[in-house]
Structures are given as C-alpha cells and as structure tokens.
Motif scaffolding. Structure first.
Motif, short mmCIF file in Angstrom:
data_model
loop_
_atom_site.label_atom_id
_atom_site.label_comp_id
_atom_site.label_asym_id
_atom_site.label_seq_id
_atom_site.Cartn_x
_atom_site.Cartn_y
_atom_site.Cartn_z
N VAL A 63 0.96 -0.95 0.56
CA VAL A 63 -0.40 -0.03 0.07
C VAL A 63 0.93 1.38 -0.68
CG1 VAL A 63 -1.95 1.71 1.29
CG2 VAL A 63 -1.91 -0.90 1.29
N GLY A 64 0.29 2.08 -0.87
CA GLY A 64 1.35 2.97 -1.11
C GLY A 64 2.61 2.29 -1.97
N ALA A 65 2.42 1.67 -3.07
CA ALA A 65 3.94 1.08 -3.68
C ALA A 65 4.58 2.65 -4.78
CB ALA A 65 3.25 -0.38 -5.06
N ASN A 66 4.24 3.50 -5.60
CA ASN A 66 5.04 4.12 -5.72
C ASN A 66 5.02 3.49 -7.30
OD1 ASN A 66 7.47 6.19 -6.94
ND2 ASN A 66 6.83 7.11 -4.90
N VAL A 67 6.71 3.82 -7.63
CA VAL A 67 6.63 3.22 -8.86
C VAL A 67 6.54 1.33 -8.47
CG1 VAL A 67 7.44 4.94 -9.72
CG2 VAL A 67 9.99 2.93 -8.91
N GLY A 68 6.74 0.55 -7.21
CA GLY A 68 6.51 -0.77 -7.59
C GLY A 68 7.81 -1.17 -7.09
N GLN A 82 0.44 -14.24 -4.38
CA GLN A 82 0.48 -13.09 -4.35
C GLN A 82 0.59 -11.84 -4.69
OE1 GLN A 82 -4.13 -13.48 -4.44
NE2 GLN A 82 -3.74 -15.42 -3.70
N ILE A 83 0.95 -10.39 -5.34
CA ILE A 83 1.38 -9.47 -4.83
C ILE A 83 0.23 -8.39 -5.23
CG2 ILE A 83 2.99 -7.75 -4.89
CD1 ILE A 83 4.83 -10.38 -5.19
N LEU A 84 -0.09 -7.89 -4.24
CA LEU A 84 -1.48 -6.56 -5.08
C LEU A 84 -0.92 -5.39 -4.33
CD1 LEU A 84 -3.41 -9.22 -3.88
CD2 LEU A 84 -5.02 -7.30 -3.35
N ALA A 85 -0.57 -4.50 -5.89
CA ALA A 85 0.42 -3.49 -5.04
C ALA A 85 -0.82 -1.72 -5.58
CB ALA A 85 1.59 -3.19 -6.31
N PHE A 86 0.05 -1.15 -4.49
CA PHE A 86 -2.00 -0.16 -5.07
C PHE A 86 -0.79 1.15 -4.88
CE2 PHE A 86 -4.54 -3.21 -2.34
CZ PHE A 86 -4.94 -3.55 -2.86
N GLU A 87 -1.64 2.16 -5.80
CA GLU A 87 -0.75 3.69 -5.83
C GLU A 87 -2.12 4.24 -7.58
OE1 GLU A 87 1.22 6.13 -5.89
OE2 GLU A 87 1.97 4.84 -4.57
N PRO A 88 -2.54 5.25 -5.85
CA PRO A 88 -3.66 6.15 -6.52
C PRO A 88 -2.25 7.20 -7.59
CG PRO A 88 -3.28 6.90 -4.26
CD PRO A 88 -2.15 5.52 -4.16
N ALA A 89 -2.02 7.78 -7.40
CA ALA A 89 -0.87 8.82 -8.50
C ALA A 89 -0.84 8.15 -9.59
CB ALA A 89 0.09 9.18 -7.62
N ALA A 90 -2.09 8.62 -10.53
CA ALA A 90 -1.73 8.53 -12.23
C ALA A 90 -0.13 8.22 -12.48
CB ALA A 90 -2.35 9.39 -12.98
N ILE A 178 1.90 -0.47 4.36
CA ILE A 178 1.07 0.54 4.77
C ILE A 178 2.22 2.05 4.84
CG2 ILE A 178 -0.05 2.10 5.41
CD1 ILE A 178 -1.17 -0.35 6.75
N ASP A 179 2.71 2.21 3.41
CA ASP A 179 3.85 3.80 3.21
C ASP A 179 2.69 4.85 2.55
OD1 ASP A 179 5.27 5.42 2.73
OD2 ASP A 179 7.14 4.09 2.50
N VAL A 180 2.56 5.42 2.91
CA VAL A 180 1.67 6.72 2.16
C VAL A 180 1.70 7.88 2.67
CG1 VAL A 180 -0.37 5.18 1.63
CG2 VAL A 180 -0.57 5.56 3.86
N ASP A 181 2.83 8.46 4.10
CA ASP A 181 3.38 9.34 4.30
C ASP A 181 2.12 10.67 4.50
OD1 ASP A 181 5.68 9.87 2.66
OD2 ASP A 181 5.10 10.12 1.30
N GLY A 182 1.65 10.56 5.59
CA GLY A 182 0.18 10.43 6.58
C GLY A 182 -0.96 9.96 6.82
N LEU A 183 -1.86 8.36 5.63
CA LEU A 183 -2.14 8.52 5.83
C LEU A 183 -2.58 7.39 6.80
CD1 LEU A 183 -3.80 9.35 2.66
CD2 LEU A 183 -4.04 10.56 4.69
#
Length: 256
Positions: A63-68, A82-90, A178-183
């Motif tokens: 969670v907060g995968a950045n460029v992976g 199984q690896i699920l990579a979550f990164e919302p920044a386009a 989890i590494d999302v800079d504040g959330l």
C-alpha cells in the motif's frame, strides 16, 4: 523475467541486484534512478522483512507502492505469491505498470486505488509533484508532510481494506506494508476486521508525533500484534521523522 533469472537492461532500465536475484526498474527521470540506486540502503529493514516473511502462500499488499520496487522484490523472492500493489498517483501508477511489464511478472496486480476508511467513494488526490517516483501525496487535502502547495488535484477512488476483502472479494493480506506519507492510521482503522488474519504489518509512522505512535500501537495491540522492530532513520521531512515499524501477529507468528 519470471524471478531470479539474468536480465539485460536497456539504456533507461536500471538493474537492481539483491543477493543472487535481480529485477529491472524503468527510469525516466532522476527521482526514479535515485529510488532504484538506493533500494538496498534507504530501507534495509523492509528488504530484510520481505526476505524473511515472503513464503509461497503469501498474499502481500503493498500500500503506497510508488513505482513498485518492493513489489518487484517480493515477486522475485516468491514467484507464486500473490502481490497486490496499490498506487493512486497516475504518474507513479504508469511506471509501476511499466516495471511489471519489463520484468515479465504475472503475480503482481497493480491498482490505481487509494486505501483508507469506509466503502468505495470518490475523492481527490493532492499531488506534491507530477514526476514519476515522487511522493508526499495526500487524499482529500494537502499532505501534512508537504513543504509546498500541491501542484495538481487528481480525482481518485478510495476504499478500505475491509471493504475490498469483505465486499469486493479481494484476497485477505497475510503481509501488509503501508507507506503513504500521513494516511497510515486511516488505512489501519479501515482494516480492523481483517487484521487478525494478517501475519505481519510494516507501517511507516512519524516518530516525532507521539499521538500517532500511540494510536497505531493501541490499534495493533488490540488486534494481537507486537512491535518487533523500528527503523533508525534520522532524516526529517518538514519536521516529520518517518520510521518504519514492524509488527507481528502473535497468534500467527509466535514470538521468541
């Protein structure tokens, strides 16, 4: 590449070697090159944690995968996990997908989704920069970690881990980063139901914020976790001191 094989990098592809394994990172700017070059030195505790905890049956949520980078490393450690990579920044999500493709991994699934609390909803992601590899983005408001004003407000969807698993049928994580800079606290709060099935959690917290440390400690201890390691980083970001905290579920991961 399917894990552990030799690869040949093109001019914009940076090979990252860890022990006898290697993966590629497509670098289109200095930020991405810096991430690839510092992979082993920036967060050595995360590298050790993945190496110790990744087993074939692992379901790893990054969670907060950045460029992976950590998803890529997890994939070469256990090609059947199984690896699920979550990164919302386009801009980061695009590079994350590129990196999965150039390595030929089939066990990483990327999601351009922000995790948090509650059911699926729409919000805005406040971007500090739009360069691939950048960080300190925040859902719903300017990041408390940011030193300057956001440059763009990107529409996004957000949802809790509990809702992903219970309402949408996603596999329950057994390993959670989890590494999302504040959330981070909101994401942990949105995972209360499934936390008892998670073997280990690595979460980045602000060591200069006692209330954040206390809240995370209370939540995770109530879920049966015990803190086993805290990183020693000393470099601050806008007076915040990001340190990784590693927690083990005592019921699933007996401690000595």
């Amino acid at each position: 590449m399917t894990g552990g094989n030799e690869v040949t990098a093109n001019s914009n592809e940076y090979p990252v070697a860890v022990d006898d394994r290697q993966f590629l990172v497509r670098c289109i700017n200095d930020v991405e090159r810096g991430r690839a070059a510092s992979f082993l030195s920036k967060e050595p505790e995360t590298v050790r944690w993945l190496k110790a905890e990744m087993v074939p049956a692992t379901v790893f949520w990054d969670v907060g995968a950045n460029v992976g980078l950590f998803s890529l490393y997890a994939a070469i450690l256990q090609p059947t996990a199984q690896i699920l990579a979550f990164e919302p920044a386009a801009h980061n999500y695009a590079s994350l997908c590129d990196n999965i493709v150039i390595n030929g991994f089939t066990n990483i699934v990327p999601f351009s989704v922000a995790l948090g609390q509650g059911n699926l909803a729409f919000d805005e992601l406040y971007l500090s920069k739009v360069e691939a590899g950048s960080s300190i983005h925040h859902v719903g408001a300017k990041s408390p970690w940011a030193e300057s004003e956001p440059v763009f407000r990107q529409p996004c969807v957000k949802v809790s881990i509990d809702s992903m698993v219970l309402d949408h049928g996603f596999p329950t994580p057994t390993l959670l980063k989890i590494d999302v800079d504040g959330l981070e606290l909101g994401i942990l709060d949105g995972a209360r139901t499934v936390l008892n099935q998670v073997k280990s959690v690595l979460v980045e917290l602000d060591a200069n914020d006692p209330s954040e440390i206390s809240a995370a400690t209370n939540l995770l201890e109530q879920a049966g976790f015990r803190l086993t390691e805290t990183s020693r980083r000393e470099k601050t970001i806008n007076r915040k001191l990001p340190r990784n905290h590693i927690w083990m579920n005592a019921a699933l991961h007996p401690l000595d």
